[in-house]
Design a protein around this motif. Structure first.
Motif: not given
Length: 820
Positions: A238-247, A273-281, A335-340, A392-394
């Protein structure tokens, strides 16, 4: 190893079918006769009281499942079993506060007696061997046998401390294997295929057969199976959406229970986030291999010696948790966006030697067993560390944090018991001794570039090694004597009294070293404790005739205390010193019940109501840093009941209903150091209030090849009461944004034909395609009470990435079984 296991399974299947074919050719005239048009319900025999007796004569709430019932209901594992056993709650909670992102992590409870701390509240027995684990940390998970080639499964509700003293505070699950035959051959073969809607495939093949080697003297039984359950959750990029820095404050407000806000700011993502591809179906597939071999030797009249070995290996490829914000369960898109991936492998075996000697005055049983387990798993901590410590959740693409877990068990148990031999005597008794030496050790290693990259907090142990726990071990020793006696006061009334006295000793060692984002510290501590519990049971029953039983009982359950792991400094900011140990807990259950047969034994009804007082409850307290500790949380009152109805309406039509009501509420508020609320009055343990299982089977018995159709419907009401973790009045472990248990509706349909020992059927599992999430969580509970505030005092609620778990989507398939 997997290839060898599959080859062995196929070899046994072929051998079983070969023996079956020979027997068919030798006995063509033994075609099963048409069912008796006046046939009654099948009489179930159990050993819930350590003696063989009719289920209707056992004065306690027990459910029993025959192998035919397991096949007809499509029950393959503990997940399926809990759906059709109302009063039993089972959740895969790897994404929960007590989990480690591993799908094998689970929580099982009976009648609302639920805890993810310390020893299991539910005993898990294979024959006479207990196999449940302690909850030492996130890496310790319970093993469960695959439900293949079993004589029956028994669900014993309520404390079983008299006769099943190991881990049976709230109830016991018994998986009973078939004994080798000394005079007749028997066999069982099964093949199954299923297609998950929008997912992968399930398939299973297995066989068991056995019989005499030397007629009347030596017999054997051997079985093997392989099952793969397909996945339905895709792991995606996935690609991360735009973020806002919150103090945010450096440590939140003065009552903060979470880690520091390094850098003074958090990233807030207002969109998904926007899904860009499938790493493992379909990545959450898993498979299970089983093998069992048993002998029975009868060297003398009334004496049998049964050596056996059971071997099982479970491999889970990835978690079944999906990200809500990139999934659409209504359209079977998970869908899961886990890195691993989050893989787990769990090989274990049990070797047992059982001796049964029928003396003139008693039956002597000795069971010696050894249980060995080498479970290991890898958890993807990329998301958790980035969310909890970096706010940072993403995390960026390429980030990878991993935690490596092991859970090794080596348990030896020995039980010797004597039971009265004269079934007609007014006095029936059982007495015995039990010894257990259970050695469990769990390890954990966390490798994380993020954890080691904070300025001023480097890692020096090794490349990105931020946490090292080479040992978290606990040795449990149990020595017990037990006895139970029943005396018929008259032909109508009987009184039973039982008592178990145990000497429990436990000793443990915690070794940890941590640095980087966790803060530098080193721990090497040893702790020990002991208990000498008495767990009695009393029953008074009234039997006006052979078809009716009414009873009242009282029984006590008990769990030993244990030790806690050390927590890193960022987890304990603002908290008082946390306890290094926790003490034992116990409960009393009071039950009234009845078991009756009506309509010339065509209708059977079993019902019970109960009242429970649970004291000094061991529970896991989750901290917002993602870790936690075990603590004693006061008292609880449980109440409820269950009913089971089986009705042979006609020789062709059978109806069934099982229902249970569960209500378990804390009696009063509990706080940490008198300041920090952990439980509020009226909080409940997690359990659906009402659970029901309805079933219907119609068999056209007039035909030699008997067509049939079967419907099984499970329904559970939603839990609207708050559990401590969902109550906004509690801290440091509350997250009121999460849902409770939802309403559950699952319909299974099976239609087929039975002939000559075969059963060929088509099935639809989850025919209604129920897709509501059963469980949900997130990495960080960002609430004001937990200390997550912006400088202006408003809540810093930036973690919007929720994980959820549900049932597999609709699955269509075919099953073939054969018994002889």
């Amino acid at each position: 190893m997997r290839t060898t296991s599959r080859q062995l399974t196929f070899a046994i299947v072929l051998a079983a079918l070969s023996v079956a074919a020979q027997r068919q050719s030798q006995a063509q005239t033994t075609e099963a006769a048409p069912a008796n048009q006046n046939s009654t319900l099948t009489e179930v025999v159990v050993t819930a009281e350590r003696r063989t007796e009719r289920l209707k004569d056992v004065p306690m709430s027990v459910q029993a499942f025959s192998p035919q019932t397991l096949d007809e209901k499509g029950i393959h594992n503990i997940d399926d079993l809990s759906r059709v056993a109302p009063g039993v709650t089972f959740l895969r909670n790897g994404m929960s506060a007590s989990g480690n992102y591993n799908d094998e992590d689970s929580d099982v409870s009976i009648r609302g007696i639920d805890s993810t701390a310390g020893a299991s509240t539910t005993g898990i027995y294979i024959d006479d061997t207990p196999i449940q684990t302690r909850h030492l940390n996130f890496g310790t998970v319970n093993p469960y046998p695959e439900l293949f080639d079993l004589e029956r499964v028994e669900v014993l509700k309520g404390p079983q401390g008299t006769l099943f003293g190991s881990g049976s505070e709230g109830g016991t699950l018994r998986f009973i294997t078939p004994a080798p035959g000394l005079t007749e051959y028997s066999g069982y073969a099964k093949a199954e295929f299923g297609q998950i809607d929008g997912g992968g495939q399930n398939y299973e093949i297995g066989a068991a057969f056995g019989g005499p080697i030397i007629d009347g003297v030596l017999g054997f039984r051997i079985s093997a199976s392989f099952r793969e359950d397909g996945g339905w959750v895709d792991r995606v990029s996935y690609t991360r959406p735009p973020s806002v820095l919150t103090p945010c404050n450096s440590y939140g407000n003065p009552t903060n229970f979470g880690p520091p806000c390094y850098g003074g700011a958090a990233l807030f993502y207002p969109s998904a986030p926007t899904v860009t591809g499938t790493l493992e179906p379909n990545s959450n597939w898993h498979d299970t291999d089983t093998f069992r071999a048993a002998l029975r030797w009868a060297p003398a009249e009334g004496l049998t010696i049964d050596p056996s070995i059971y071997v099982q290996s479970l491999h889970i490829n990835d978690t079944g948790a999906y990200w809500e914000n990139i999934s659409d369960p209504a359209d079977n898109v998970y869908r899961s966006g886990n890195a691993q991936r989050n893989p787990s492998t769990d090989p274990w075996w049990i070797a047992a030697l059982k001796v049964n000697w029928n003396l003139s005055w008693a039956t002597l049983v000795s069971n010696t067993s050894y249980f060995s387990r080498q479970q290991h798993s890898v958890s993807d901590y990329t998301q958790w560390i980035s969310t909890v410590f970096d706010f940072n959740e993403y995390p960026p693409v390429g980030d990878a944090s991993s935690s490596y877990f092991t859970d090794h068990q080596n348990n030896f148990s020995q039980e010797i018991r004597l039971s009265s031999a004269d079934a007609s005597s007014a006095l029936q008794w059982t007495a015995g001794v039990f010894y257990l030496h259970a050695n469990e050790n769990s390890t954990e290693f966390i490798y994380s570039p993020d954890a080691c990259s904070v300025p001023g907090l480097p890692c020096s142990m090794g490349t990105n090694l931020a946490y090292l726990q080479p040992r978290f071990s606990l040795i449990d020793k149990q020595e017990a004597v037990f006895g139970e006696a029943s005396y018929k006061l008259s032909s109508l009334f009987k009184f039973t009294a039982g008592l178990r006295y145990s000497k429990l000793d436990y000793s443990g060692v915690v070794q940890e070293y941590e640095e980087g984002i966790f803060g530098e510290s080193s721990v090497n501590t040893a702790s020990s404790g002991s208990d000498k519990p008495l767990t009695p049971r009393f029953v008074f029953d009234y039997t006006p005739d052979s078809d009716s039983l009414y009873y009242a009982s009282a029984a006590k359950g008990f769990r030993p205390g244990g030790i806690n792991t050390h927590l890193p400094p960022p987890c304990t900011v603002g908290l008082p010193p946390l306890p290094s140990t926790f003490s034992s807990d116990s409960l009393w259950q009071y039950e009234l019940g009845t078991k009756d047969s009506f309509l010339d034994r065509h209708l059977q009804v079993s019902a019970s109501i109960y009242y429970i007082k649970w004291k000094n409850i061991q529970q896991f307290v989750y901290l917002t840093c993602g870790l936690g500790f075990d603590y004693n949380l006061g008292e609880l009152t449980g109440k409820g009941g269950d009913i089971e109805i089986d009705w042979r309406v006609t020789p062709d039509l059978t109806l069934g209903l099982t229902a249970a009501y569960t209500d378990s509420a804390f009696d009063g508020p509990i706080s940490l150091a008198g300041i920090y609320p952990l439980v509020s009055s009226g909080d409940h343990l997690q359990a659906s209030p009402w659970n029901t299982d309805l079933n219907l089977e119609y068999v056209w018995n007039a035909f030699n090849h008997k067509p049939y159709i079967r419907l099984d419907y499970q329904f559970a009401t939603a839990q609207h009461s708050l559990v401590p973790y969902l109550d906004p009045a509690n801290a440091p472990n509350d997250d009121p944004t999460l849902p409770g248990l939802p309403e559950i509706r699952v319909l299974d349909i099976r239609a087929g034909m039975r002939f000559s020992g075969m059963d060929l059927s088509l099935f639809v599992h989850n025919a209604l395609d129920y897709h509501t999430q059963i469980f949900a969580s997130r990495d960080l509970a960002t609430t004001l009470l937990n200390g997550y505030a912006q400088p202006n005092g408003s809540v810093l609620d930036f973690d919007n990435n929720y994980f959820a778990r549900g049932l597999p989507p609709r699955t269509v398939g075919v099953t073939l079984t054969y018994r002889f």
